[in-house]
Design a protein around this motif. Sequence first.
Motif, PDB file in Angstrom:
ATOM      1  N   THR A 145       2.134   2.935   2.291  1.00 13.77           N
ATOM      2  CA  THR A 145       3.129   3.101   3.356  1.00 13.77           C
ATOM      3  C   THR A 145       4.518   2.642   2.931  1.00 13.77           C
ATOM      4  N   ARG A 146       4.651   2.088   1.733  1.00 20.45           N
ATOM      5  CA  ARG A 146       5.957   1.643   1.236  1.00 20.45           C
ATOM      6  C   ARG A 146       6.335   2.481   0.027  1.00 20.45           C
TER       7      ARG A 146
ATOM      8  N   ARG B 165      -0.928   5.803  -6.146  1.00 16.06           N
ATOM      9  CA  ARG B 165       0.062   4.771  -5.831  1.00 16.06           C
ATOM     10  C   ARG B 165       0.596   4.114  -7.088  1.00 16.06           C
TER      11      ARG B 165
ATOM     12  N   HIS C 247      -3.689  -1.895   7.771  1.00 18.39           N
ATOM     13  CA  HIS C 247      -3.747  -0.465   7.464  1.00 18.39           C
ATOM     14  C   HIS C 247      -5.112  -0.110   6.865  1.00 18.39           C
TER      15      HIS C 247
ATOM     16  N   ASP D  21       0.833  -1.196   0.000  1.00 17.13           N
ATOM     17  CA  ASP D  21       0.000   0.000   0.000  1.00 17.13           C
ATOM     18  C   ASP D  21       0.873   1.252   0.000  1.00 17.13           C
TER      19      ASP D  21
END
Length: 235
Positions: free
Chosen positions: A38-39, A81, A70, A36
């Motif tokens: 967060t990377r 993304r 998450h 997601d």
Amino acid sequence: ENSQRLLAENEIRDVLAQAFDSANLPGKRVLAIIPDGTRSGPLGLFYRLFVELLLPQVAALDFLIALGTHPAMDDDAIAKRLDLSADAWARRDPSTSSGRVRVFNHEWWKPESFYTAGTIPADEIAKISGGLLRQDVVVAVNKSVRDYDQLIVCGPVFPHEVVGMSGGSKYLFPGIAGAEIINFTHWLGALLTSYSIIGTKETAVRAVIERAAQMVATPKMGCCFVVEGDGVAGV
């Protein structure tokens, strides 16, 4: 040759094409498991190359976002993304005979999202953890993996304070895993301490994750890349 240079897109494409060719994917249903927001890393590049290389030959190509626990990503967040404009995201059907590319969130908040792949017995946990913990660990995972002929786990590799190094099977556990194994691996990591874990390739937490991954019967491939700024230094 400068080993520190970034890879060009055509070099990344060649690596992926060779790997896909070796996996005999024509006519198969393929699920790519991706991180997601967060990377970090150029996930949009890999999304585009997966679609380019796989969609003309496979029966289905879907993407599952490994949220862990998450929050779900909405359409705008997914488009960002994957480096797609909102308009491109709305038009993401490439209009081929293989059909539409679909992208799903891992719906971890729904118990019906999971199936139990197996249980790691307490004696094995005790051996892996060096005696720190002794308990059965239920391995629950997103049930949609059983609807495909091939899983491709795609994401960056970084030092990680719970596992040692992120990437690979970590996008399965905890990425699309049930609460019990997520909680267990984080507790084991806490007992071992992040100081002793972070940046270490082989850890007890990684061993639990890889043991759980063995219980997922669908064939798996890994597309693991090393990020340098906005570029890819290795894949």
